[in-house]
Motif scaffolding. Structure first.
Motif, PDB file in Angstrom:
ATOM      1  N   GLY A  82      -9.684 -67.464 -48.984  1.00 28.32           N
ATOM      2  CA  GLY A  82      -8.265 -67.186 -49.132  1.00 28.32           C
ATOM      3  C   GLY A  82      -8.304 -65.754 -49.037  1.00 28.32           C
ATOM      4  O   GLY A  82      -8.879 -64.953 -49.019  1.00 28.32           O
ATOM      5  N   VAL A  83      -6.705 -65.319 -48.738  1.00 26.47           N
ATOM      6  CA  VAL A  83      -6.486 -63.942 -48.168  1.00 26.47           C
ATOM      7  C   VAL A  83      -6.663 -62.784 -49.225  1.00 26.47           C
ATOM      8  O   VAL A  83      -7.279 -62.027 -48.952  1.00 26.47           O
ATOM      9  N   GLU A  84      -6.442 -63.372 -50.445  1.00 30.68           N
ATOM     10  CA  GLU A  84      -6.653 -62.334 -51.478  1.00 30.68           C
ATOM     11  C   GLU A  84      -8.125 -61.945 -51.429  1.00 30.68           C
ATOM     12  O   GLU A  84      -8.358 -60.692 -51.770  1.00 30.68           O
ATOM     13  N   ALA A  85      -9.092 -62.903 -51.664  1.00 38.89           N
ATOM     14  CA  ALA A  85     -10.415 -62.389 -51.643  1.00 38.89           C
ATOM     15  C   ALA A  85     -10.909 -61.946 -50.259  1.00 38.89           C
ATOM     16  O   ALA A  85     -11.690 -60.904 -50.558  1.00 38.89           O
ATOM     17  N   LEU A  86     -10.129 -62.194 -49.581  1.00 37.74           N
ATOM     18  CA  LEU A  86     -10.799 -61.517 -48.132  1.00 37.74           C
ATOM     19  C   LEU A  86     -10.383 -60.044 -48.282  1.00 37.74           C
ATOM     20  O   LEU A  86     -11.100 -59.299 -47.716  1.00 37.74           O
ATOM     21  N   VAL A  87      -9.221 -59.750 -48.846  1.00 36.23           N
ATOM     22  CA  VAL A  87      -8.844 -58.298 -48.714  1.00 36.23           C
ATOM     23  C   VAL A  87      -9.659 -57.588 -49.919  1.00 36.23           C
ATOM     24  O   VAL A  87     -10.172 -56.400 -49.753  1.00 36.23           O
ATOM     25  N   ARG A  88      -9.948 -58.314 -50.883  1.00 34.43           N
ATOM     26  CA  ARG A  88     -10.458 -57.756 -52.273  1.00 34.43           C
ATOM     27  C   ARG A  88     -12.073 -57.523 -51.854  1.00 34.43           C
ATOM     28  O   ARG A  88     -12.677 -56.470 -52.254  1.00 34.43           O
ATOM     29  N   GLU A  89     -12.620 -58.598 -51.221  1.00 35.51           N
ATOM     30  CA  GLU A  89     -14.194 -58.617 -51.144  1.00 35.51           C
ATOM     31  C   GLU A  89     -14.769 -58.418 -49.840  1.00 35.51           C
ATOM     32  O   GLU A  89     -15.835 -57.915 -49.635  1.00 35.51           O
TER      33      GLU A  89
END
Lengths: 324, 279
Positions: A82-89
């Motif tokens: 998912g995009v949020e985890a992509l940006v965060r991790e």
């Protein structure tokens, strides 16, 4: 030393300069971290990351892959964090790398694509977007990439909301890819990636049913190479933006074919599964080719096999013959 | 730990029984590193037929000689080609891949249960643990006596107990019947074998048979058809309470307690082995 450097987004204000034209294809290289134990991924031209969707996705049930002659079918179903985890991790890791990472974006609606594009805009570590338009448009039932108007509208909407270089990855599952390619290029894509997988089917004769849980899957591997090459060759004379060739490329010779057909860069997909060092071998092979042919830049052979180029060469050879 | 793409040289490739073969590969870098249950991803042929590599876990390694042995049977196109590779030929392989078993910190009793060629990683584990003072009982199931790994391949210190479906060697019946006799004695349990065997073991485990003890680790080494073997293609996943896990990278070793849903979803094909390779 001849240069392998290429700019795959010359119409973008900053461009996207790669140290070589070899990119690992989305879905065949994870988030780039997975192959780090095998080799230094910073040697690649770029990495196209696993497709990202708005929400995390668990993907399709098994079986998801099956080997077929010269290739494989896959139906992974966009399993991703998912995009949020992509940006965060993931993006913070990429920001430290010396290789551009391209986020491959998939959505079920125009709004979803745009939302993801907004969330990825300006995120350190993400060098460009690649739109996967081989996804079904939930509102229309058709894949975005099969309709020039839909594909163009999607490209335009994303390009208005995201300032990164924008690559649009086209589907070959159309009668004629050229109208889609032109529509996307005119709508603001900085480069086209040709092509995604071809839809295929495998049947288990003993069980009397399709092998894949989702029935059909995307065909990739050497079996599709000549089709991808034909599409690159057909689109190259029609658009002003660079083309990134994808489809069954596993060797230097394969990569050269695509460059000569008009591609500025290539993506290596399924070869990452059966020859894990294929991208590095191709980079070395292109360097050696430039040396052997006395080229200053690998870009000198881009489009060499296109009709107008072939004619020009024949003309100059004729003229040379006449003057000597 | 690094993963190496190595051009291995075939040292030997011979049947060891009617149906089981062992290929010995000179592959010093992988042999130096690999641990029990880890595997290599092997290009069976010379070119792109078959296209994808095939995963095999090691039966044993000789780090001094730089060789590793793979136990296999011909189950499809890849292994059919592998069978015909001759000494001196070169084979491309990637490894070592996946995770190894975890073992009790202090010497104790290890119960291993292997079905078919699923015995391979268990033999490697036994070889590794015996010099460290552990005691090993290896229960091995096969269809017939001829499908059993000859005892010469198993360390002599191992109590090697056979079971056959047809009664031609050892206990007449499924190897899983024997677990109850050893479970209480054991400090840890290691399993590798075909899905029907796992189904039977899972049923007993779920029913809290054998004098069930929740703290006793039971580890299963799985194998699946694989694409990349590096964790990127997501073609080898199994269902666990943690969601889909990749056999190639998150495994191949899993806790039995995590695999209930996956095992329940598997058809009970006797021909399918959790260790054998894809078609």
């Amino acid at each position: 030393m001849p240069t392998l450097e290429v700019n795959i987004a010359p119409s973008h204000p900053t461009g996207l300069i790669l140290k070589n034209p070899v990119i690992t294809a989305s879905g065949t290289f994870g988030y780039g971290t997975e192959y780090a134990p095998i080799y230094d991924v910073n040697r690649l031209g770029a990495i196209a990351a696993k497709a990202v969707t708005l929400q995390p996705r668990t993907g399709n049930p098994m079986p998801r892959i099956v080997e077929v002659p010269g290739g494989m079918l896959n139906a992974i179903g966009l399993q991703n964090v998912g995009v949020e985890a992509l940006v965060r991790e993931k993006a913070p890791l990429w920001a430290k790398w010396d290789v551009p990472v391209i986020a491959n974006v998939a959505g079920a609606s125009l709004e979803e694509y745009v939302t993801i594009a907004e969330l990825l805009d300006g995120v350190p570590g993400i060098a460009a977007l690649e739109l996967n338009i081989s996804c079904p448009n939930v509102a229309h039932g058709l894949d975005f990439g099969t309709d020039p108007d839909m594909a163009g509208a999607l490209t335009q909407a994303v390009s208005e909301r995201n300032s990164l270089p924008l690559i649009v990855k086209l589907t070959p599952n159309v009668t004629d890819i050229r109208p889609v390619a032109i529509a996307v290029a005119e709508a603001g894509a900085h480069a086209l990636a040709i092509m995604n997988t071809l839809t295929g089917l495998a049947i288990d004769v003993e069980q009397k049913c399709p092998v894949l849980a989702t029935t059909t899957g995307g065909l990739s591997g050497p079996a599709v190479r000549s089709i991808a090459l034909r599409l690159v060759y057909a689109v190259a004379p029609l658009v002003d933006v660079p083309i990134i060739g994808i489809g069954g490329i596993g060797t230097t010779e394969d990569a050269l074919m695509f460059l000569m057909a008009g591609a500025t860069a290539v993506q290596i997909g399924t070869a990452n599964f059966y020859n894990h060092r294929a991208p590095l071998e191709i980079i070395a092979g292109l360097q050696a080719y430039c040396g052997k042919e006395g080229l200053e830049s690998i870009q000198d052979i881009v489009g060499a096999a296109l009709p107008h180029q072939v004619e020009a060469i024949a003309r100059s050879q004729r003229e040379q013959a006449l003057t000597t | 730990m690094s993963v190496v793409q190595e051009i291995a040289k075939v040292v030997s490739n011979e049947p060891v029984t009617d149906g089981l073969l062992v290929i010995r590969l000179h592959s010093p870098e992988i042999a130096r590193q690999c641990q029990p249950a880890q595997f290599v991803h092997v290009r069976c042929g010379d070119g792109i037929d078959p296209l994808l590599l095939r995963p095999f876990s090691m039966l044993t390694v000789d780090r001094a000689a730089g060789t590793l042995d793979i136990l296999y049977q011909v189950v499809g196109h890849g292994t059919e080609i592998l069978k015909n590779r001759r000494p001196g030929e070169k084979i491309l392989q990637l490894g070592p891949l996946g995770k190894t078993f975890s073992t009790p910190p202090n010497p104790g009793n290890l119960l291993m249960v292997g079905g078919g060629i699923g015995i391979a990683p268990l033999v490697f584990l036994a070889e590794t643990m015996i010099p460290r003072g552990y005691t090993v009982t290896l229960l091995a199931g096969a269809r017939t006596a001829a499908r059993h790994l000859p005892a010469v391949f198993v360390p002599p210190e191992v109590e090697y107990v056979l079971a056959t479906d047809d009664g031609s060697a050892g206990y007449h019946g499924p190897v899983t019947d024997l677990i109850a006799d050893y479970y209480l004695w054991s400090d840890a349990v290691y399993i590798c074998g075909p899905w029907p065997m796992l189904t039977s073991i899972d049923a007993a485990y779920q029913a809290r048979s054998w004098g069930w003890h929740s703290k006793k680790p039971i580890q299963v080494s799985l194998e699946n058809q694989m694409g990349c073997a590096m964790g990127v293609c997501l073609g080898c996943v199994v269902t666990t309470p943690r969601g889909y896990q990749r056999v190639c990278r998150d495994g191949p070793v899993f806790a039995l307690s995590e695999l209930h849903q996956e095992i329940a979803s598997r058809p009970g094909h006797a021909s399918q082995s959790s260790h054998s390779v894809g078609p």
